[in-house]
Scaffold this motif. Structure first.
Motif, PDB file in Angstrom:
ATOM      1  N   ARG A   1      -2.831 -11.204  -0.815  1.00 42.52           N
ATOM      2  CA  ARG A   1      -2.658 -11.314   0.644  1.00 42.52           C
ATOM      3  C   ARG A   1      -3.014 -10.026   1.381  1.00 42.52           C
ATOM      4  N   HIS A   2      -2.844  -8.881   0.735  1.00 44.10           N
ATOM      5  CA  HIS A   2      -3.084  -7.594   1.387  1.00 44.10           C
ATOM      6  C   HIS A   2      -3.870  -6.692   0.438  1.00 44.10           C
ATOM      7  N   GLY A   3      -4.853  -5.998   0.978  1.00 42.15           N
ATOM      8  CA  GLY A   3      -5.622  -5.052   0.187  1.00 42.15           C
ATOM      9  C   GLY A   3      -5.038  -3.650   0.278  1.00 42.15           C
ATOM     10  N   TYR A   4      -5.440  -2.783  -0.663  1.00 44.49           N
ATOM     11  CA  TYR A   4      -4.919  -1.420  -0.676  1.00 44.49           C
ATOM     12  C   TYR A   4      -5.239  -0.683   0.616  1.00 44.49           C
ATOM     13  N   GLU A   5      -6.456  -0.856   1.131  1.00 46.75           N
ATOM     14  CA  GLU A   5      -6.818  -0.135   2.349  1.00 46.75           C
ATOM     15  C   GLU A   5      -5.885  -0.501   3.500  1.00 46.75           C
ATOM     16  N   GLU A   6      -5.560  -1.771   3.640  1.00 49.19           N
ATOM     17  CA  GLU A   6      -4.636  -2.185   4.698  1.00 49.19           C
ATOM     18  C   GLU A   6      -3.251  -1.564   4.492  1.00 49.19           C
ATOM     19  N   ILE A   7      -2.785  -1.566   3.248  1.00 46.15           N
ATOM     20  CA  ILE A   7      -1.461  -1.003   2.954  1.00 46.15           C
ATOM     21  C   ILE A   7      -1.426   0.478   3.296  1.00 46.15           C
ATOM     22  N   PHE A   8      -2.428   1.221   2.851  1.00 47.01           N
ATOM     23  CA  PHE A   8      -2.456   2.656   3.118  1.00 47.01           C
ATOM     24  C   PHE A   8      -2.480   2.929   4.627  1.00 47.01           C
ATOM     25  N   GLU A   9      -3.239   2.148   5.352  1.00 43.59           N
ATOM     26  CA  GLU A   9      -3.354   2.376   6.795  1.00 43.59           C
ATOM     27  C   GLU A   9      -2.053   2.029   7.514  1.00 43.59           C
TER      28      GLU A   9
END
Length: 282
Positions: free
Chosen positions: A237-245
Motif C-alpha cells: 500500500r505504501h512505498g519507502y519513498e512515501e514513508i520517508f517523506e
C-alpha cells in the motif's frame, strides 16, 4: 532490524551484507522466543550482537529494544558496556518496557499490569543511565533501586553509550525526553496508517516540549520510526519513498527497516543503494 531466527552462518552473512549496503545501524529485538511463533528458531540476541561486533567494522549495533522484563537494569548496563568495548564503541542500547506474557513466564513471574510496567520503567532507565557512566552509582526509586553499583570500566563512548527509549505511552515519551539520546516508535498497534502518522507527529511535539522543560535541547534527541503494520511496504500500500517523506515531515529523522526476505530483497537493495544515499545527501 534483524531477527535472530537463522543459523549463525546465515546471521553472520546478513550482518556483513547490511554493512556492505551501508546501513548506519543494525538492531536486534530482545525476547525469550520468536514473537511471531514461539516454536520457531530464536537465538539469544545478545550473543548474536557479540557476533555482530566481531564480524563487522563500521555499522553500529544495538538492541531495539532491550526488555526490562528479562534483565535487571544494572546487569543490562554492564552487558551493554561489554558490547560497547567489544565493538570498538559502536553499541547503542534501546530499552523498552516489555509486553509479552511469555517473557514474564520465562523468568518465573506473572505478567505485570500496564501501570506496573510503565512505573518500573522510569526507575529502570535511571539505573541503566547511571551505571553506564561508570564508577559507583546508587538510585532510590519508587519501584526499583540500586546501591553502590561499581562499574569499571564505563562505556567506551563518552559520557556513556547512547540510549534509545522505544515506546508510545506517555511515561515512555517523558523518559525519552528527559534521558534518552533517541526515541523510537512503531506507532500504536491496531491504528490506521493515518492515525500512526498523526500520533507520531503529536508525540514528537510532546518530546520537544518535555525536553525543553527538562533543560535539554530537543534537537539532541534523534527520532526514529520502525516501519510496521499499515505502513509496511511489503503489504503493497505504501512505498519507502512515501514513508520517508511523510514521516520526515512529522519530525522523524531515522527509519528502521526489517530484513526483507527473498520476495522483497530486490526492492530492499534498491532502497539501500539509491533512495537512502540521496536522503543522506551522499
Amino acid at each position: 532490524m534483524l531477527y535472530p531466527d537463522q543459523p549463525f552462518p546465515v546471521l553472520t552473512e546478513r550482518l556483513r551484507r547490511l554493512e556492505d549496503l551501508r546501513f548506519d545501524h543494525v538492531y536486534l529485538p530482545d525476547h525469550s522466543a520468536d514473537l511471531r511463533d514461539p516454536r520457531h528458531t530464536w537465538f539469544d540476541s545478545w550473543t548474536v550482537l557479540a557476533t555482530a561486533a566481531l564480524s563487522t567494522e563500521r555499522i553500529r549495533i544495538g538492541t531495539l529494544v532491550a526488555n526490562q522484563i528479562l534483565r535487571a537494569p544494572a546487569q543490562l548496563a554492564k552487558q551493554a558496556i561489554a558490547l560497547d568495548h567489544l565493538s570498538g564503541g559502536r553499541f547503542e542500547l534501546g530499552i523498552g518496557a516489555g509486553i509479552f506474557p511469555w517473557d514474564h513466564h520465562s523468568v518465573g513471574e506473572l505478567p505485570w499490569s500496564p501501570r506496573e510496567r510503565v512505573q518500573r520503567f522510569a526507575d529502570y532507565v535511571a539505573i541503566v543511565d547511571g551505571v553506564l557512566r561508570g564508577g559507583a552509582f546508587s538510585h532510590a526509586g519508587t519501584r526499583l533501586w540500586a546501591r553502590d553499583v561499581i562499574t569499571v570500566p564505563g562505556s567506551r563512548q563518552s559520557p556513556r553509550l547512547p540510549i534509545t527509549v522505544g515506546g508510545q505511552s506517555p511515561t515512555l515519551v517523558r523518559v525519552a525526553a528527559e534521558r534518552a539520546d533517541a526515541w523510537n516508535t512503531h506507532g500504536p498497534p491496531g491504528a490506521t496508517a493515518e492515525e500512526v502518522l498523526r500520533i507520531t507527529a503529536e508525540q514528537n511535539t510532546r518530546i520537544d516540549r518535555l525536553a525543553s522543560a527538562a533543560g535539554r535541547d530537543p534537537a539532541d534527541i534523534r527520532r526514529g520510526y520502525t516501519i510496521f503494520g499499515p505502513w509496511d511496504p511489503r503489504a503493497g500500500r505504501h512505498g519507502y519513498e512515501e514513508i520517508f517523506e511523510r514521516f520526515g515531515e512529522a519530525g522523524v529523522t531515522e527509519f528502521v527497516l526489517d530484513w526483507p526476505g527473498e520476495r522483497h530483497a530486490e526492492e530492499f537493495e534498491r532502497v539501500a543503494r539509491e533512495v537512502i544515499p540521496a536522503l543522506r545527501g551522499d
